[in-house]
Design a protein around this motif. Structure first.
Motif, PDB file in Angstrom:
ATOM      1  N   CYS A 121     142.544  30.807 175.452  1.00  0.00           N
ATOM      2  CA  CYS A 121     141.118  30.698 175.144  1.00  0.00           C
ATOM      3  C   CYS A 121     140.306  31.547 176.133  1.00  0.00           C
ATOM      4  N   PRO A 122     139.404  32.388 175.633  1.00  0.00           N
ATOM      5  CA  PRO A 122     138.649  33.290 176.519  1.00  0.00           C
ATOM      6  C   PRO A 122     137.494  32.614 177.257  1.00  0.00           C
ATOM      7  N   VAL A 123     137.226  31.363 176.947  1.00  0.00           N
ATOM      8  CA  VAL A 123     136.191  30.635 177.691  1.00  0.00           C
ATOM      9  C   VAL A 123     136.835  29.432 178.365  1.00  0.00           C
ATOM     10  N   HIS A 124     136.330  29.083 179.522  1.00  0.00           N
ATOM     11  CA  HIS A 124     136.920  27.993 180.297  1.00  0.00           C
ATOM     12  C   HIS A 124     135.973  26.808 180.478  1.00  0.00           C
ATOM     13  N   SER A 125     134.708  27.028 180.148  1.00  0.00           N
ATOM     14  CA  SER A 125     133.696  25.987 180.288  1.00  0.00           C
ATOM     15  C   SER A 125     132.754  26.043 179.091  1.00  0.00           C
ATOM     16  N   MET A 126     132.261  24.887 178.670  1.00  0.00           N
ATOM     17  CA  MET A 126     131.256  24.878 177.609  1.00  0.00           C
ATOM     18  C   MET A 126     130.039  25.701 178.006  1.00  0.00           C
ATOM     19  N   GLU A 178     126.223  31.904 178.012  1.00  0.00           N
ATOM     20  CA  GLU A 178     126.095  33.133 178.781  1.00  0.00           C
ATOM     21  C   GLU A 178     125.907  34.358 177.873  1.00  0.00           C
ATOM     22  N   PRO A 179     125.255  35.418 178.388  1.00  0.00           N
ATOM     23  CA  PRO A 179     125.009  36.636 177.594  1.00  0.00           C
ATOM     24  C   PRO A 179     126.270  37.227 176.965  1.00  0.00           C
ATOM     25  N   LYS A 180     127.417  37.097 177.639  1.00  0.00           N
ATOM     26  CA  LYS A 180     128.663  37.649 177.121  1.00  0.00           C
ATOM     27  C   LYS A 180     129.000  37.091 175.741  1.00  0.00           C
ATOM     28  N   TRP A 181     128.565  35.853 175.489  1.00  0.00           N
ATOM     29  CA  TRP A 181     128.900  35.215 174.223  1.00  0.00           C
ATOM     30  C   TRP A 181     127.701  35.108 173.282  1.00  0.00           C
ATOM     31  N   LYS A 182     126.684  35.872 173.543  1.00  0.00           N
ATOM     32  CA  LYS A 182     125.503  35.885 172.673  1.00  0.00           C
ATOM     33  C   LYS A 182     125.894  36.384 171.277  1.00  0.00           C
ATOM     34  N   GLY A 183     125.587  35.590 170.280  1.00  0.00           N
ATOM     35  CA  GLY A 183     125.897  35.969 168.907  1.00  0.00           C
ATOM     36  C   GLY A 183     127.359  35.899 168.540  1.00  0.00           C
ATOM     37  N   LYS A 184     128.166  35.248 169.379  1.00  0.00           N
ATOM     38  CA  LYS A 184     129.610  35.206 169.134  1.00  0.00           C
ATOM     39  C   LYS A 184     130.162  33.782 169.011  1.00  0.00           C
ATOM     40  N   VAL A 185     129.271  32.807 168.893  1.00  0.00           N
ATOM     41  CA  VAL A 185     129.689  31.411 168.755  1.00  0.00           C
ATOM     42  C   VAL A 185     129.278  30.923 167.373  1.00  0.00           C
ATOM     43  N   ALA A 186     130.253  30.503 166.574  1.00  0.00           N
ATOM     44  CA  ALA A 186     129.983  30.069 165.200  1.00  0.00           C
ATOM     45  C   ALA A 186     130.100  28.550 165.084  1.00  0.00           C
ATOM     46  N   LEU A 187     129.182  27.973 164.360  1.00  0.00           N
ATOM     47  CA  LEU A 187     129.237  26.538 164.065  1.00  0.00           C
ATOM     48  C   LEU A 187     128.371  26.250 162.857  1.00  0.00           C
ATOM     49  N   PRO A 225     123.611  31.654 168.303  1.00  0.00           N
ATOM     50  CA  PRO A 225     124.881  31.317 167.655  1.00  0.00           C
ATOM     51  C   PRO A 225     124.853  31.659 166.173  1.00  0.00           C
ATOM     52  N   ILE A 226     126.035  31.883 165.608  1.00  0.00           N
ATOM     53  CA  ILE A 226     126.171  32.153 164.175  1.00  0.00           C
ATOM     54  C   ILE A 226     126.173  30.811 163.452  1.00  0.00           C
ATOM     55  N   LEU A 227     125.126  30.521 162.711  1.00  0.00           N
ATOM     56  CA  LEU A 227     125.028  29.244 162.010  1.00  0.00           C
ATOM     57  C   LEU A 227     125.501  29.405 160.571  1.00  0.00           C
ATOM     58  N   THR A 228     126.392  28.545 160.149  1.00  0.00           N
ATOM     59  CA  THR A 228     126.978  28.633 158.820  1.00  0.00           C
ATOM     60  C   THR A 228     126.594  27.404 157.998  1.00  0.00           C
ATOM     61  N   SER A 229     126.829  27.482 156.711  1.00  0.00           N
ATOM     62  CA  SER A 229     126.532  26.356 155.824  1.00  0.00           C
ATOM     63  C   SER A 229     127.705  25.407 155.693  1.00  0.00           C
ATOM     64  N   SER A 230     128.856  25.793 156.244  1.00  0.00           N
ATOM     65  CA  SER A 230     130.048  24.944 156.137  1.00  0.00           C
ATOM     66  C   SER A 230     131.035  25.264 157.249  1.00  0.00           C
ATOM     67  N   ILE A 288     134.197  32.484 169.126  1.00  0.00           N
ATOM     68  CA  ILE A 288     134.582  31.091 169.312  1.00  0.00           C
ATOM     69  C   ILE A 288     133.884  30.292 168.220  1.00  0.00           C
ATOM     70  N   ALA A 289     134.514  29.231 167.741  1.00  0.00           N
ATOM     71  CA  ALA A 289     133.869  28.414 166.702  1.00  0.00           C
ATOM     72  C   ALA A 289     134.091  26.935 166.977  1.00  0.00           C
ATOM     73  N   LEU A 290     133.160  26.148 166.489  1.00  0.00           N
ATOM     74  CA  LEU A 290     133.291  24.695 166.497  1.00  0.00           C
ATOM     75  C   LEU A 290     133.547  24.275 165.061  1.00  0.00           C
ATOM     76  N   VAL A 291     134.747  23.747 164.798  1.00  0.00           N
ATOM     77  CA  VAL A 291     135.121  23.398 163.427  1.00  0.00           C
ATOM     78  C   VAL A 291     135.864  22.068 163.397  1.00  0.00           C
ATOM     79  N   SER A 292     135.882  21.455 162.232  1.00  0.00           N
ATOM     80  CA  SER A 292     136.628  20.219 162.035  1.00  0.00           C
ATOM     81  C   SER A 292     138.128  20.474 162.128  1.00  0.00           C
ATOM     82  N   ASN A 293     138.853  19.476 162.603  1.00  0.00           N
ATOM     83  CA  ASN A 293     140.312  19.615 162.647  1.00  0.00           C
ATOM     84  C   ASN A 293     140.896  19.818 161.250  1.00  0.00           C
TER      85      ASN A 293
END
Length: 401
Positions: free
Chosen positions: A184-189, A194-203, A258-263, A281-286
């Motif tokens: 995993c390229p990130v170690h902390s929430m 941080e700017p490095k992950w601007k626009g690169k987190v999907a949920l 963050p990239i906001l999705t409908s599902s 990186i994404a936050l998704v259901s198991n």
């Protein structure tokens, strides 16, 4: 006993200490026989915040099955498509037609409320994942009630009885191991702010996914200390005194485009689809881990992410107060508390609400312990989470660009 052990009963939840006097009455003595007419949960005089569950102390499975067969069918709404498998297994076992319908939480809430008001009730049971609105609206307004088969009640932790928790699922921070073979390229929430992950987190858009907003509120109420420590470890300085760590993190994530999705489907695809080349990186259901096999997705949980690699969200079961098929509804709730019933919803992982049942054999890649790696929601905060829903949504709106 930790939940990562598969194939063996769990004698007690790891978070049994999270009890609440506000949601769990000291004496859950209400009882109901399995007569076809069922109990009258709408006749109680409890305040909105102290609606008691109905514990069927005269539970007789044979009589209940007979009464349910006379009713002929049952309709169950759930936020996952797994409900169709549960319904099919129920029909096969009892010969009673069960219809499982996948429905978003907000849609189920609206439909059950309208049906209760009109008296034209088509939903008998809901497996419902938004505890705050269940407690603050559906139960408080007596649109639904909590039913617990007497023989099972003694096995359930008090924190899982009011409302009745039948399952826990997880929303997990995931990455693409093809793009990040070193892990995993990130170690902390906090890295996600941080700017490095601007626009690169999907949920999924938190404004359309209630348990994400509940996650934000749980961070504020119960996760402050650990999130504050993670801030110290990440930035080598203390978060200013007086600041809420949870609110600060929510603001930081919202401002980081963050990239906001409908599902969850779209969030998972943004990270793990076979042709995906963008590092995200994404936050998704198991539940999305079924796509690893079915669609060739490359997905793994962010093992070691501090303070948590995601969160557990409970799924509750409740019966419509004016259900057309009350006994079939009770039988379905009973089925959800058995190994045969809950196994239909464990193919992508999860934790049964009945601690006497096993967790199954599947574990999302990178997840080894549901309790230690994930934030476990505190059921005593459901009422507070309901009251704080709008303020947290407003906090997100104000900060999301």
């Amino acid at each position: 006993m930790s939940r990562h052990i598969s194939g063996t009963p769990r004698r007690r939840f790891g978070h049994h200490r999270l009890l609440t006097a506000a949601l769990v009455a000291g004496t859950l003595g209400a009882a109901a026989a399995c007569a076809p007419s069922g109990p009258d949960p709408a006749s109680g005089t409890e305040s909105a915040g102290a609606v008691k569950p109905v514990i069927d102390t005269k539970f007789d499975l044979d009589k209940l099955v007979t009464a349910a067969k006379k009713e002929g069918s049952v309709t169950v709404y759930d936020s996952t498509g797994d409900i169709t498998k549960t319904a099919a297994a129920f029909t096969k076992k009892y010969g009673i037609k069960a219809t499982g319908v996948k429905s978003k939480v907000g849609e189920t809430l609206e439909k059950m409320t309208r049906e209760n008001q009109s008296g034209n009730v088509t939903i008998d049971v809901t497996n419902y994942e938004d505890g705050p609105s269940l407690v603050g609206q559906l139960l408080a307004e007596k649109t639904v009630y909590t039913y617990i088969p007497g023989p099972v009640a003694q096995d359930l932790p008090p924190s899982g009885q009011n409302p009745l928790q039948v399952l826990s699922k997880g929303n997990l921070w995931v990455y693409n191991p093809e793009l990040f073979p070193g892990g995993c390229p990130v170690h902390s929430m906090w890295d996600l702010t941080e700017p490095k992950w601007k626009g690169k987190v999907a949920l999924q858009d938190p404004l359309s996914k209630p348990n994400i907003v509940e996650f934000f509120n749980q961070l504020k109420s119960g996760g402050d200390q650990q999130l504050r420590q993670a801030y110290q470890d990440t930035f080598h300085k203390a978060l200013p005194d007086g600041d809420s760590a949870g609110e600060a993190w929510v603001k930081g994530l919202a401002k980081n485009s963050p990239i906001l999705t409908s599902s969850d489907d779209d969030a998972a695809a943004a990270v793990a689809a076979p042709n995906q080349k963008k590092p995200r990186i994404a936050l998704v259901s198991n539940a999305k881990f079924r796509d690893v096999k079915d669609k060739g997705y490359h997905m793994r949980v962010c093992t070691g992410l501090r303070p948590w690699a995601g969160y557990q969200y409970p799924k509750y079961s409740a019966i419509a107060t004016k259900a057309e098929h009350p006994n079939a509804a009770k039988l379905f709730v009973h089925f959800m508390l058995t190994q045969e019933g809950i196994d239909t919803q464990l193919d992508t992982g999860g934790v049964p609400g009945n601690p006497e049942l096993s967790t199954g054999t599947f574990m999302p890649a990178g997840l080894t312990d549901w309790d230690k790696q994930l934030l476990v929601f505190d059921p005593s905060k459901l009422r507070d989470d309901f009251e704080n829903l709008q303020p947290m949504q407003d906090l997100w709106r104000l900060n999301h660009g």
